[in-house]
Motif scaffolding. Structure first.
Motif, PDB file in Angstrom:
ATOM      1  N   GLU A  78     -44.230 -98.836 -30.262  1.00  0.00           N
ATOM      2  CA  GLU A  78     -43.307 -98.326 -30.776  1.00  0.00           C
ATOM      3  C   GLU A  78     -42.879 -96.803 -30.054  1.00  0.00           C
ATOM      4  O   GLU A  78     -43.973 -96.103 -30.378  1.00  0.00           O
ATOM      5  N   ASN A  79     -42.234 -96.083 -29.495  1.00  0.00           N
ATOM      6  CA  ASN A  79     -41.739 -94.332 -29.177  1.00  0.00           C
ATOM      7  C   ASN A  79     -42.901 -93.679 -28.692  1.00  0.00           C
ATOM      8  O   ASN A  79     -43.514 -93.325 -29.164  1.00  0.00           O
ATOM      9  N   VAL A  80     -43.144 -94.822 -27.334  1.00  0.00           N
ATOM     10  CA  VAL A  80     -44.178 -94.934 -26.490  1.00  0.00           C
ATOM     11  C   VAL A  80     -44.073 -93.839 -25.137  1.00  0.00           C
ATOM     12  O   VAL A  80     -43.293 -93.602 -24.017  1.00  0.00           O
ATOM     13  N   SER A  81     -44.625 -92.467 -25.185  1.00  0.00           N
ATOM     14  CA  SER A  81     -44.927 -91.616 -23.979  1.00  0.00           C
ATOM     15  C   SER A  81     -45.657 -92.156 -22.983  1.00  0.00           C
ATOM     16  O   SER A  81     -46.743 -92.286 -23.328  1.00  0.00           O
ATOM     17  N   ALA A  82     -45.638 -92.467 -21.277  1.00  0.00           N
ATOM     18  CA  ALA A  82     -46.833 -92.800 -20.778  1.00  0.00           C
ATOM     19  C   ALA A  82     -46.735 -91.983 -19.207  1.00  0.00           C
ATOM     20  O   ALA A  82     -45.600 -91.807 -19.375  1.00  0.00           O
ATOM     21  N   ILE A  83     -47.549 -92.018 -18.929  1.00  0.00           N
ATOM     22  CA  ILE A  83     -47.553 -91.452 -17.657  1.00  0.00           C
ATOM     23  C   ILE A  83     -48.134 -93.242 -16.815  1.00  0.00           C
ATOM     24  O   ILE A  83     -48.864 -93.358 -17.079  1.00  0.00           O
TER      25      ILE A  83
ATOM     26  N   ALA B 166     -52.128 -98.777 -21.466  1.00  0.00           N
ATOM     27  CA  ALA B 166     -50.968 -99.406 -22.886  1.00  0.00           C
ATOM     28  C   ALA B 166     -50.484-100.583 -22.003  1.00  0.00           C
ATOM     29  O   ALA B 166     -50.269-101.876 -22.315  1.00  0.00           O
ATOM     30  N   GLY B 167     -50.380-101.005 -20.219  1.00  0.00           N
ATOM     31  CA  GLY B 167     -49.733-101.730 -19.918  1.00  0.00           C
ATOM     32  C   GLY B 167     -50.182-101.982 -18.618  1.00  0.00           C
ATOM     33  O   GLY B 167     -50.589-100.996 -17.843  1.00  0.00           O
ATOM     34  N   VAL B 168     -50.409-103.288 -17.903  1.00  0.00           N
ATOM     35  CA  VAL B 168     -50.766-103.063 -16.023  1.00  0.00           C
ATOM     36  C   VAL B 168     -50.175-103.699 -15.768  1.00  0.00           C
ATOM     37  O   VAL B 168     -49.373-105.300 -16.541  1.00  0.00           O
ATOM     38  N   ARG B 169     -49.486-103.451 -14.516  1.00  0.00           N
ATOM     39  CA  ARG B 169     -49.070-104.554 -13.662  1.00  0.00           C
ATOM     40  C   ARG B 169     -49.479-105.053 -12.483  1.00  0.00           C
ATOM     41  O   ARG B 169     -49.959-103.593 -12.445  1.00  0.00           O
ATOM     42  N   LEU B 170     -49.001-105.954 -11.918  1.00  0.00           N
ATOM     43  CA  LEU B 170     -49.952-105.917 -10.834  1.00  0.00           C
ATOM     44  C   LEU B 170     -48.631-107.060  -9.656  1.00  0.00           C
ATOM     45  O   LEU B 170     -47.787-108.183 -10.220  1.00  0.00           O
ATOM     46  N   LEU B 171     -47.881-105.932  -8.530  1.00  0.00           N
ATOM     47  CA  LEU B 171     -46.839-105.992  -7.784  1.00  0.00           C
ATOM     48  C   LEU B 171     -46.642-106.667  -6.579  1.00  0.00           C
ATOM     49  O   LEU B 171     -47.775-105.894  -6.081  1.00  0.00           O
TER      50      LEU B 171
ATOM     51  N   ARG C 119     -39.245 -99.019 -27.344  1.00  0.00           N
ATOM     52  CA  ARG C 119     -39.887-100.171 -27.561  1.00  0.00           C
ATOM     53  C   ARG C 119     -41.189-100.758 -26.273  1.00  0.00           C
ATOM     54  O   ARG C 119     -40.662-100.642 -25.192  1.00  0.00           O
ATOM     55  N   PHE C 120     -41.859-100.853 -26.592  1.00  0.00           N
ATOM     56  CA  PHE C 120     -43.662-101.109 -24.825  1.00  0.00           C
ATOM     57  C   PHE C 120     -44.052-102.586 -24.999  1.00  0.00           C
ATOM     58  O   PHE C 120     -44.701-102.363 -25.928  1.00  0.00           O
ATOM     59  N   VAL C 121     -44.090-103.732 -24.530  1.00  0.00           N
ATOM     60  CA  VAL C 121     -44.716-104.119 -24.598  1.00  0.00           C
ATOM     61  C   VAL C 121     -46.266-104.693 -24.171  1.00  0.00           C
ATOM     62  O   VAL C 121     -46.481-104.440 -22.873  1.00  0.00           O
ATOM     63  N   GLY C 122     -47.511-104.137 -25.252  1.00  0.00           N
ATOM     64  CA  GLY C 122     -48.621-103.414 -24.509  1.00  0.00           C
ATOM     65  C   GLY C 122     -49.215-104.627 -24.208  1.00  0.00           C
ATOM     66  O   GLY C 122     -48.971-105.982 -23.959  1.00  0.00           O
ATOM     67  N   ILE C 123     -50.143-104.233 -23.841  1.00  0.00           N
ATOM     68  CA  ILE C 123     -51.718-105.412 -23.579  1.00  0.00           C
ATOM     69  C   ILE C 123     -52.123-105.928 -25.673  1.00  0.00           C
ATOM     70  O   ILE C 123     -52.739-105.079 -26.327  1.00  0.00           O
ATOM     71  N   GLY C 124     -51.604-107.257 -25.949  1.00  0.00           N
ATOM     72  CA  GLY C 124     -51.587-107.643 -26.974  1.00  0.00           C
ATOM     73  C   GLY C 124     -51.288-106.576 -28.344  1.00  0.00           C
ATOM     74  O   GLY C 124     -51.535-107.537 -29.493  1.00  0.00           O
TER      75      GLY C 124
ATOM     76  N   SER D  85     -48.818-107.407 -18.599  1.00  0.00           N
ATOM     77  CA  SER D  85     -49.508-107.692 -20.066  1.00  0.00           C
ATOM     78  C   SER D  85     -47.968-107.474 -20.779  1.00  0.00           C
ATOM     79  O   SER D  85     -48.208-108.173 -21.810  1.00  0.00           O
ATOM     80  N   ASP D  86     -46.693-107.660 -20.439  1.00  0.00           N
ATOM     81  CA  ASP D  86     -45.619-108.697 -20.477  1.00  0.00           C
ATOM     82  C   ASP D  86     -46.015-109.934 -20.396  1.00  0.00           C
ATOM     83  O   ASP D  86     -44.951-109.800 -19.036  1.00  0.00           O
TER      84      ASP D  86
END
Length: 266
Positions: free
Chosen positions: A153-158, A96-101, A144-149, A111-112
């Protein structure tokens, strides 16, 4: 006499309730652990693919990103190429989302778009991944989660922090992936009720078969108790009759011994 059947019913009801709850708890723990492990394994595999197919191609851009003003990163052609390739890699997956840190927590890519150039607030897991070179995962819930594109809402994620190919490095970016487990989590929660219902049904069938046996044993005990009570009553009545008869004989014998005829031997 206390009813065997009543004690059996009460103890069985308590045992069935405890067993059903325990089975539901163990099932939830087991399935959740499997879900987390599966999501983490997938995140690790995808992060390595991103590092190999995307980050290495844009290494100069990522190395220079910490020194760039945030507003200058997203308009650049290099960023758009990086973003497009990241989206292509994770397309059709549950990512749902990607970050490079950076190792310090600076968000080089996200992705946000609004996060790019900012510092990550909670860096405990990031720091652990950097220090050990081992992926670290945790569960999260976002209203609220800003995903890829898209905005979810109400997202459970690992979400998992993965150092570059499992090696701690001060130069290579850390990949952070969010695996959407909302549907899987809902499926587990629904399955819990089915498992608990199945367990309750199996216990109820076992209880029913045992109830027949215990009911017969209870009736036999009641019948024996009734017979024993009747026998005790008859025995007590016989003892009382014999006692009264003995008292009468003793009274007669005492009267005879006191009579003048017995005293003078005539």
């Amino acid at each position: 006499m206390h009813s065997l059947l009543r004690h059996f019913s009460i103890s069985s009801a308590v045992l069935i309730a405890i067993l059903t709850i325990c089975v539901g708890f163990v099932f939830h723990w087991h399935e959740t652990s499997r879900m987390i492990q599966s999501a983490e394994d997938f995140n690790i595999a995808m992060s390595r693919k991103i590092m190999h197919d995307v980050a290495q191609r844009h290494k100069p851009f990522l190395d220079a990103a910490p020194n760039q003003a945030p507003g200058l990163l997203t308009p650049s052609p290099e960023w758009h190429a990086l973003d497009r390739q990241v989206r292509d890699v994770v397309a059709g997956t549950q990512i749902a989302g990607v970050r490079l840190l950076s190792t310090s927590g600076l968000i080089l890519y996200s992705s946000d778009v609004q996060e790019i150039g900012t510092m990550k607030k909670d860096v405990r897991l990031l720091g652990a991944a950097v220090q050990t070179g081992v992926p670290h995962s945790t569960k999260s819930f976002n209203e609220r989660f800003v995903g890829i594109g898209r905005v979810l809402e109400n997202v459970s994620a690992i979400h998992t922090y993965v150092p570059s190919f499992g090696q701690a490095s001060t130069k290579s970016p850390i990949v952070e992936l969010y695996y959407d487990v909302t549907a899987k989590k809902s499926a587990i929660e629904e399955s819990i009720w089915l498992v608990m219902l199945f367990c309750f049904g199996a216990c109820a069938l076992l209880y029913g078969s045992m109830l027949v046996i215990v009911s017969r044993a209870d009736q036999a005990l009641k019948s024996q108790y009734k017979e024993l009570s009747s026998f005790n009553a008859r025995l007590e009545s016989t003892v009382n009759d014999r006692t009264r008869e003995l008292v009468r004989h003793q009274a007669s014998l005492s009267t005879l011994l006191k009579s003048p005829v017995f005293k003078h031997g005539t």
